[in-house]
Design a protein around this motif. Structure first.
Motif, PDB file in Angstrom:
ATOM      1  N   UNK A  26      17.503 112.269  34.903  1.00 41.20           N
ATOM      2  CA  UNK A  26      17.477 110.765  35.252  1.00 41.20           C
ATOM      3  C   UNK A  26      16.282 110.197  34.723  1.00 41.20           C
ATOM      4  N   UNK A  27      16.173 109.727  33.334  1.00 42.46           N
ATOM      5  CA  UNK A  27      14.942 109.086  32.834  1.00 42.46           C
ATOM      6  C   UNK A  27      15.554 107.903  32.160  1.00 42.46           C
ATOM      7  N   UNK A  28      15.620 106.657  32.830  1.00 42.78           N
ATOM      8  CA  UNK A  28      16.181 105.444  32.433  1.00 42.78           C
ATOM      9  C   UNK A  28      17.718 105.510  32.470  1.00 42.78           C
ATOM     10  N   UNK A  29      18.358 106.481  33.049  1.00 44.94           N
ATOM     11  CA  UNK A  29      19.750 106.733  33.078  1.00 44.94           C
ATOM     12  C   UNK A  29      20.418 107.933  32.266  1.00 44.94           C
ATOM     13  N   UNK A  30      19.295 108.694  31.752  1.00 41.54           N
ATOM     14  CA  UNK A  30      19.680 109.563  30.817  1.00 41.54           C
ATOM     15  C   UNK A  30      19.228 110.997  31.000  1.00 41.54           C
ATOM     16  N   UNK A 100      26.207 102.694  18.415  1.00 44.39           N
ATOM     17  CA  UNK A 100      25.771 101.455  18.855  1.00 44.39           C
ATOM     18  C   UNK A 100      25.895 101.657  20.472  1.00 44.39           C
ATOM     19  N   UNK A 101      26.678 102.584  21.049  1.00 45.04           N
ATOM     20  CA  UNK A 101      26.385 102.852  22.531  1.00 45.04           C
ATOM     21  C   UNK A 101      25.172 103.551  22.774  1.00 45.04           C
ATOM     22  N   UNK A 102      24.958 104.587  22.162  1.00 42.90           N
ATOM     23  CA  UNK A 102      23.566 105.049  22.245  1.00 42.90           C
ATOM     24  C   UNK A 102      22.192 103.878  22.074  1.00 42.90           C
ATOM     25  N   UNK A 103      22.493 103.063  21.217  1.00 44.80           N
ATOM     26  CA  UNK A 103      21.482 101.889  21.350  1.00 44.80           C
ATOM     27  C   UNK A 103      21.409 101.120  22.555  1.00 44.80           C
ATOM     28  N   UNK A 105      22.129 102.510  25.297  1.00 48.16           N
ATOM     29  CA  UNK A 105      21.664 103.328  26.544  1.00 48.16           C
ATOM     30  C   UNK A 105      20.221 103.431  26.266  1.00 48.16           C
ATOM     31  N   UNK A 106      19.610 103.116  25.176  1.00 52.96           N
ATOM     32  CA  UNK A 106      18.242 103.449  24.641  1.00 52.96           C
ATOM     33  C   UNK A 106      17.469 102.199  25.705  1.00 52.96           C
ATOM     34  N   UNK A 107      18.076 101.167  25.731  1.00 52.78           N
ATOM     35  CA  UNK A 107      17.167  99.984  26.135  1.00 52.78           C
ATOM     36  C   UNK A 107      16.491 100.417  27.618  1.00 52.78           C
ATOM     37  N   UNK A 129      20.662 109.886  14.728  1.00 55.33           N
ATOM     38  CA  UNK A 129      19.688 109.239  15.433  1.00 55.33           C
ATOM     39  C   UNK A 129      19.198 108.047  14.800  1.00 55.33           C
ATOM     40  N   UNK A 130      19.021 108.245  13.445  1.00 54.71           N
ATOM     41  CA  UNK A 130      18.356 107.122  12.586  1.00 54.71           C
ATOM     42  C   UNK A 130      19.100 105.660  12.783  1.00 54.71           C
ATOM     43  N   UNK A 131      20.275 105.740  13.018  1.00 54.76           N
ATOM     44  CA  UNK A 131      21.175 104.694  13.022  1.00 54.76           C
ATOM     45  C   UNK A 131      20.731 104.132  14.278  1.00 54.76           C
ATOM     46  N   UNK A 132      20.605 104.803  15.517  1.00 52.72           N
ATOM     47  CA  UNK A 132      19.981 104.130  16.923  1.00 52.72           C
ATOM     48  C   UNK A 132      18.533 103.550  16.557  1.00 52.72           C
ATOM     49  N   UNK A 133      17.657 104.194  16.028  1.00 51.36           N
ATOM     50  CA  UNK A 133      16.488 103.766  15.990  1.00 51.36           C
ATOM     51  C   UNK A 133      16.550 102.293  14.859  1.00 51.36           C
ATOM     52  N   UNK A 134      17.133 102.349  14.136  1.00 51.52           N
ATOM     53  CA  UNK A 134      17.484 100.984  13.320  1.00 51.52           C
ATOM     54  C   UNK A 134      17.733  99.653  14.205  1.00 51.52           C
ATOM     55  N   UNK A 135      18.816 100.381  15.124  1.00 45.37           N
ATOM     56  CA  UNK A 135      19.330  99.109  16.086  1.00 45.37           C
ATOM     57  C   UNK A 135      18.287  98.701  16.908  1.00 45.37           C
ATOM     58  N   UNK A 136      17.419  99.575  17.430  1.00 44.74           N
ATOM     59  CA  UNK A 136      16.046  99.223  18.125  1.00 44.74           C
ATOM     60  C   UNK A 136      15.038  98.370  17.463  1.00 44.74           C
ATOM     61  N   UNK A 137      15.085  98.635  15.848  1.00 45.32           N
ATOM     62  CA  UNK A 137      14.123  98.138  15.216  1.00 45.32           C
ATOM     63  C   UNK A 137      14.495  96.587  15.006  1.00 45.32           C
ATOM     64  N   UNK A 138      15.735  96.312  15.318  1.00 48.52           N
ATOM     65  CA  UNK A 138      16.354  95.135  14.854  1.00 48.52           C
ATOM     66  C   UNK A 138      15.892  94.136  16.052  1.00 48.52           C
ATOM     67  N   UNK A 139      15.573  94.484  17.082  1.00 52.51           N
ATOM     68  CA  UNK A 139      15.267  93.484  18.150  1.00 52.51           C
ATOM     69  C   UNK A 139      13.976  93.806  18.914  1.00 52.51           C
TER      70      UNK A 139
END
Length: 239
Positions: A26-30, A100-103, A105-107, A129-139
């Motif tokens: 469990x690190x941040x729920x993952x 989007x779900x991983x995004x 969960x990444x927060x 995983x690149x799609x998840x990173x881009x979602x993080x980079x948007x916000x």
């Protein structure tokens, strides 16, 4: 949002015990593989391709990034269900593992990193995983982003990026061909506030940066070059 068979070729042999770090439940729920100094003020999140966080090369990369002084987290956003060539259907697998779900969960993972006193966080994603990173980079969740042979991305995704971003692509790639990545570069060039870097690696195919054979000297050299480029980007924006 395109993917291709390239995304699901050449799977690694998974070795759950591999790597110099440790797996925590469990690190941040993952569940996650963590390596490096927990006291570092800079961290990197590595997000796997469809074959998941147990891939030996991915863990080697995590350990190598950690050797530069970063605290590194490789979350299991696939929840123990990486793509299986023998039983998985590409379309159904993507539906069941929406980036989007991983995004979302990444927060909490990033929040857990910040709780350790980390002030600067970068993220790198391979293929899915690149799609998840881009979602993080948007916000504004991260301070630097690296995409390696990305998939599932659109022009609109790239237009919304809000942090420095490096895109490392393959010359032979049906998922994100060089023409598409150069188009992404043109979009990023229109925004002078966001530094970017786009590089196409000659003679390599999608997945080369993490799904390479240790017995192939040329493949190893190309993957090493990608790691050096990624490390340079993080050193530039996280130090």
């Amino acid at each position: 949002m395109a993917t291709s068979s390239h995304c699901f070729e050449n799977p690694p042999a998974l070795e759950p015990a591999s790597g110099g770090g440790e797996v925590v439940d469990d690190f941040g729920g993952q569940k996650a593989y963590i390596t490096g100094s927990a006291g570092s003020k800079a961290a990197v999140v590595l997000i796997s391709d469809a074959f998941g966080f147990e891939a030996p090369n991915l863990r080697k990369i995590a350990d190598q990034v950690a050797s530069s002084g970063y605290f590194v987290v490789v979350p299991d956003f696939l929840h123990g269900d990486p793509y299986d060539l023998s039983s998985s259907n590409p379309g159904m697998w993507i539906q069941a593992h929406n980036p989007q779900n991983a995004f979302k969960e990444a927060k909490p993972v990033i929040a857990a990193i910040k709780e350790k006193g980390v002030s600067r966080i970068g993220a790198a994603g391979y293929c899915w995983g690149a799609k998840v990173v881009v979602e993080l980079a948007k916000v504004h969740e991260i301070q630097a982003a690296v995409l390696l042979h990305p998939s599932l991305l659109t022009d609109d995704d790239i237009k919304e990026v809000k942090c420095p971003i490096s895109i490392l692509g393959a010359e032979i790639d049906r998922s994100s061909p060089p023409e598409l990545l150069k188009q992404f570069g043109q979009i990023l060039s229109a925004n002078s506030e966001i530094d970017h870097f786009v590089k196409i690696f000659p003679g390599v195919a999608h997945g080369w940066a993490v799904r390479y054979s240790d017995d192939d000297a040329s493949a190893v050299a190309s993957a090493k070059e990608a790691l050096q480029d990624m490390s340079h980007w993080f050193n530039k924006y996280l130090d």
